[in-house]
Design a protein around this motif. Sequence first.
Motif, PDB file in Angstrom:
ATOM      1  N   ALA A 400       0.833  -1.201   0.000  1.00  0.00           N
ATOM      2  CA  ALA A 400       0.000   0.000   0.000  1.00  0.00           C
ATOM      3  C   ALA A 400       0.870   1.255   0.000  1.00  0.00           C
ATOM      4  O   ALA A 400       0.537   2.260  -0.635  1.00  0.00           O
ATOM      5  CB  ALA A 400      -0.926  -0.004   1.204  1.00  0.00           C
ATOM      6  N   ALA A 401       2.017   1.185   0.707  1.00  0.00           N
ATOM      7  CA  ALA A 401       2.922   2.335   0.758  1.00  0.00           C
ATOM      8  C   ALA A 401       3.446   2.653  -0.633  1.00  0.00           C
ATOM      9  O   ALA A 401       3.402   3.805  -1.087  1.00  0.00           O
ATOM     10  CB  ALA A 401       4.072   2.053   1.714  1.00  0.00           C
ATOM     11  N   GLY A 402       3.928   1.606  -1.331  1.00  0.00           N
ATOM     12  CA  GLY A 402       4.427   1.797  -2.700  1.00  0.00           C
ATOM     13  C   GLY A 402       3.324   2.353  -3.598  1.00  0.00           C
ATOM     14  O   GLY A 402       3.546   3.277  -4.376  1.00  0.00           O
ATOM     15  N   ALA A 403       2.121   1.786  -3.454  1.00  0.00           N
ATOM     16  CA  ALA A 403       1.011   2.200  -4.316  1.00  0.00           C
ATOM     17  C   ALA A 403       0.648   3.666  -4.065  1.00  0.00           C
ATOM     18  O   ALA A 403       0.408   4.425  -5.008  1.00  0.00           O
ATOM     19  CB  ALA A 403      -0.202   1.314  -4.067  1.00  0.00           C
ATOM     20  N   GLN A 404       0.648   4.094  -2.798  1.00  0.00           N
ATOM     21  CA  GLN A 404       0.293   5.488  -2.519  1.00  0.00           C
ATOM     22  C   GLN A 404       1.324   6.457  -3.113  1.00  0.00           C
ATOM     23  O   GLN A 404       0.970   7.490  -3.682  1.00  0.00           O
ATOM     24  CB  GLN A 404       0.165   5.727  -1.011  1.00  0.00           C
ATOM     25  N   LEU A 405       2.618   6.100  -3.006  1.00  0.00           N
ATOM     26  CA  LEU A 405       3.662   6.960  -3.575  1.00  0.00           C
ATOM     27  C   LEU A 405       3.504   7.056  -5.088  1.00  0.00           C
ATOM     28  O   LEU A 405       3.585   8.136  -5.675  1.00  0.00           O
ATOM     29  CB  LEU A 405       5.046   6.415  -3.232  1.00  0.00           C
ATOM     30  N   GLU A 406       3.285   5.893  -5.727  1.00  0.00           N
ATOM     31  CA  GLU A 406       3.185   5.876  -7.187  1.00  0.00           C
ATOM     32  C   GLU A 406       1.943   6.652  -7.645  1.00  0.00           C
ATOM     33  O   GLU A 406       2.013   7.428  -8.598  1.00  0.00           O
ATOM     34  CB  GLU A 406       3.153   4.427  -7.681  1.00  0.00           C
ATOM     35  N   ASP A 407       0.818   6.468  -6.957  1.00  0.00           N
ATOM     36  CA  ASP A 407      -0.400   7.196  -7.316  1.00  0.00           C
ATOM     37  C   ASP A 407      -0.185   8.697  -7.242  1.00  0.00           C
ATOM     38  O   ASP A 407      -0.641   9.449  -8.099  1.00  0.00           O
ATOM     39  CB  ASP A 407      -1.551   6.824  -6.359  1.00  0.00           C
ATOM     40  N   GLY A 408       0.514   9.130  -6.193  1.00  0.00           N
ATOM     41  CA  GLY A 408       0.766  10.553  -6.016  1.00  0.00           C
ATOM     42  C   GLY A 408       1.636  11.103  -7.136  1.00  0.00           C
ATOM     43  O   GLY A 408       1.357  12.161  -7.699  1.00  0.00           O
ATOM     44  N   LEU A 409       2.693  10.355  -7.463  1.00  0.00           N
ATOM     45  CA  LEU A 409       3.625  10.806  -8.503  1.00  0.00           C
ATOM     46  C   LEU A 409       2.930  10.845  -9.857  1.00  0.00           C
ATOM     47  O   LEU A 409       3.135  11.760 -10.654  1.00  0.00           O
ATOM     48  CB  LEU A 409       4.826   9.840  -8.533  1.00  0.00           C
ATOM     49  N   LYS A 410       2.078   9.846 -10.095  1.00  0.00           N
ATOM     50  CA  LYS A 410       1.380   9.721 -11.373  1.00  0.00           C
ATOM     51  C   LYS A 410       0.471  10.922 -11.625  1.00  0.00           C
ATOM     52  O   LYS A 410       0.195  11.280 -12.760  1.00  0.00           O
ATOM     53  CB  LYS A 410       0.545   8.427 -11.331  1.00  0.00           C
ATOM     54  N   LYS A 411       0.014  11.559 -10.563  1.00  0.00           N
ATOM     55  CA  LYS A 411      -0.936  12.662 -10.741  1.00  0.00           C
ATOM     56  C   LYS A 411      -0.329  13.846 -11.487  1.00  0.00           C
ATOM     57  O   LYS A 411      -1.038  14.606 -12.126  1.00  0.00           O
ATOM     58  CB  LYS A 411      -1.452  13.139  -9.379  1.00  0.00           C
ATOM     59  N   TRP A 412       0.992  14.030 -11.361  1.00  0.00           N
ATOM     60  CA  TRP A 412       1.543  15.236 -11.999  1.00  0.00           C
ATOM     61  C   TRP A 412       2.784  14.991 -12.833  1.00  0.00           C
ATOM     62  O   TRP A 412       3.193  15.858 -13.599  1.00  0.00           O
ATOM     63  CB  TRP A 412       1.879  16.279 -10.934  1.00  0.00           C
ATOM     64  N   TYR A 413       3.420  13.804 -12.696  1.00  0.00           N
ATOM     65  CA  TYR A 413       4.709  13.619 -13.364  1.00  0.00           C
ATOM     66  C   TYR A 413       4.531  12.787 -14.630  1.00  0.00           C
ATOM     67  O   TYR A 413       4.276  11.575 -14.573  1.00  0.00           O
ATOM     68  CB  TYR A 413       5.683  12.951 -12.388  1.00  0.00           C
ATOM     69  N   ALA A 414       4.691  13.446 -15.785  1.00  0.00           N
ATOM     70  CA  ALA A 414       4.386  12.827 -17.076  1.00  0.00           C
ATOM     71  C   ALA A 414       5.062  11.468 -17.307  1.00  0.00           C
ATOM     72  O   ALA A 414       4.393  10.526 -17.713  1.00  0.00           O
ATOM     73  CB  ALA A 414       4.714  13.798 -18.204  1.00  0.00           C
ATOM     74  N   PRO A 415       6.375  11.316 -17.049  1.00  0.00           N
ATOM     75  CA  PRO A 415       7.005  10.013 -17.329  1.00  0.00           C
ATOM     76  C   PRO A 415       6.357   8.844 -16.588  1.00  0.00           C
ATOM     77  O   PRO A 415       6.530   7.695 -16.985  1.00  0.00           O
ATOM     78  CB  PRO A 415       8.450  10.208 -16.871  1.00  0.00           C
ATOM     79  N   HIS A 416       5.617   9.116 -15.500  1.00  0.00           N
ATOM     80  CA  HIS A 416       4.973   8.018 -14.791  1.00  0.00           C
ATOM     81  C   HIS A 416       3.519   7.818 -15.216  1.00  0.00           C
ATOM     82  O   HIS A 416       2.813   6.991 -14.675  1.00  0.00           O
ATOM     83  CB  HIS A 416       5.033   8.259 -13.272  1.00  0.00           C
ATOM     84  N   GLN A 417       3.062   8.626 -16.176  1.00  0.00           N
ATOM     85  CA  GLN A 417       1.659   8.519 -16.579  1.00  0.00           C
ATOM     86  C   GLN A 417       1.462   7.555 -17.741  1.00  0.00           C
ATOM     87  O   GLN A 417       0.348   7.265 -18.129  1.00  0.00           O
ATOM     88  CB  GLN A 417       1.120   9.908 -16.953  1.00  0.00           C
ATOM     89  N   LYS A 418       2.605   7.054 -18.280  1.00  0.00           N
ATOM     90  CA  LYS A 418       2.503   6.141 -19.431  1.00  0.00           C
ATOM     91  C   LYS A 418       1.970   4.788 -19.009  1.00  0.00           C
ATOM     92  O   LYS A 418       2.264   4.316 -17.927  1.00  0.00           O
ATOM     93  CB  LYS A 418       3.883   5.984 -20.073  1.00  0.00           C
TER      94      LYS A 418
END
Lengths: 418, 319
Positions: A400-418
């Motif tokens: 859950a910790a990993g998932a929360q960090l990734e979800d947060g980053l995905k909201k604004w950081y383009a390279p993680h939105q792919k």
Amino acid sequence: MLKTGLKTMLLTAVAMTAFAGAASAGKLTIESWRNDDATIWKEKIIPAFQAKHPDITVEFTPTAPKEYNAALNARLEGGTAGDIITCRPFDASLELFNKGHLAGLNDLPSMAGFSDVAKSAWTTDDGKTTFCVPMASVIHGFIYNKDIFAELKLAEPKTEEEFLAVLEAIKKDGKYVPLVLGTNDQWEAATMGFQNIGPNYWKGEKGRKKLIDGTGKLTDPEYVNTFAALAKWAPYMGDGYKAQTYPDSQNLFGLGKGAIYAAGSWDISTFRGQDVPMGAFKAPPPAGSADCYISDHTDIGIGMNAKSANAADAKVFLDWIGSDEFANILGNALPGFFPLSNAKVTLTDDVAQTFVSWRGECKSTIRDSYQILSRGTPNLENEMWNVSAQVLNGTMTPEAAGAQLEDGLKKWYAPHQK
Amino acid sequence: MADAKAGAGNAIVGMGRGSYAMLLVFFLGPAVVIYTVFSIYPLLATIFNSLYLRQPDGAYIFNGLGNFQTLLTDTTWSAPFWNAFRNNCYFFLIHMLVQNPIGLALAAMLSLPRLRFRATYRTLIFMPTMLSVVIIGFTWQLILSPLWGISKMFLNAFGLGFLFAPWLGQESTALITVSLISVWQFVGIPMILIYTALLAIPEELIDAATVDGLNQFQAFIWVKLPLIFPTIGLVSVLTFVNNFNAFDLIYAMKGALAGPNFSADIMGTLFYRTFFGNQLQLGDLSMGSTIATMMFLIILIGIMCYLFLIQRRMQRYSF
């Protein structure tokens, strides 16, 4: 008659000012937030520089740490800032460079003596221009109480398995807190926990770069496993660690009640003041690791005011900051802050020497949330504080910790939105 | 006395228009200037700022009510905002249910006719209100500390050690613990306000009630309490405004992230974090102002409800 007299006086005054300006051509002023180090600059660093360059006078004029960024900005805008600027790592200094306040320093000869990791905190995102000379870093690891280890006949753990065995042995004995770390202030959990042991899991720079270009995700096994390793610490932390603050941790170890302290190297001088018999070991790598990695986090750099009237002398000074001589003075005057150049440094403080010796054994990396990844909302660094504390508190699973960090980053950081 | 009043009235009536204006400026001027500079201007500037949006390069562009839309609908912002709002309501509720009834009870006890050491009690209970929050935060952190705190030893001494928990560090208890510390700090204010209101009640009313056969307690409930309702209303409004503006105690004890997992986060800490930034988070002037404006609106709505729904229906007595 009177008029001429006045004119002459004015002219003389102007001429004198101009002369005074010319006379101070060899004078440099340093802007810094390190007012704790003012004595060291005045008594050790500046005299050493002037022994080599007697024609350049240097003055160290620090501002209080909390006011530094704002005061420096105001002085740079108003054109009254000093010639030499002490640089905060990453975005704060990058903004100054982008606004044209800091000069590019690629042509400085001593720049060649720094690794890319060391320079990363003061280099543009495209990696082309470096604008501050890396000055000092802080290294993470574990400090232990030598007396307690001797009493319980324990050896420094080399692997994660041994580390947990040592903690278990101290817990069984029952007299001491096995692992000194609190989650009340949250940053301790992220900085001394997650960022301390994590580089061994995500392979240092390799993993950090993968996060930035988007090929690595925070839900990947290397991050989840780091959190899983953290979660195993909970039974060995002090009674009521959930309400333990950072000063509580320092006191617990400083008073000899704790055996192992999850540390940043800056704590060395704190514990020296309390006469703790200290030793140190690096973050123990998990089973099956071929290499080891340490968090060698870039903290202080030093650059040049782009509008300095004295650029030539400023460059001479900055070049000297990159020298072996400066590295040795700094490392010994401030145990726990390590010079970043590749120079061979001998430190008289044995614990500081242990910390810096890991650079030869392992690969260095910086905290992975610091470059680029903490620019948006939600802020990755804040999120890491939050989830690391929760994992240690046992209120959140590693997944859950990993998932929360990734979800947060995905909201604004383009390279993680792919 | 009456002569002096009439004299002053005549002086104003006899004044020329110019000097009357001068008199107005003389008496109202300082207040107008101070309120404008320190209250009205910052308020308007905050609302103005909330209409702009920070660009990645640090520039600000006009965004209308867009920031409010973001704050209320985008989960990145709305989740922390509603969490802070909920926590703030809870924080207020605890003050209303604990602080004000205790304040009332203390005031009632202080006004008992045969009480000794009245001034001493009054001073001691009021004392924490005058201390700096930093001192209060630090002291309570030490008292409750699982490592060196006396609360653990105290409970152990009564064989109640199993009840002890690191209250400030648990998600389920952090907010209520901080709230109760705040109650402890501020209980002196409702006490003093209600106490002074109780003192203003004429003795004759109580005497009449006693003659009618009411005992002390009944006289308090049926005679004194209705007479101090306006003061209790005032105390409630003050509590509401102070609680929704609260920040310092939580910041001093739990830091800007008000953890664990934002369980003690209230509007003040959310605003602080957004406006001034935290560690690597850079301050965001416009979103910070948006949150501040929302705080202002919430307080405004609360006060309006009080003024129009409660205060107007309240009966006042003059003696």
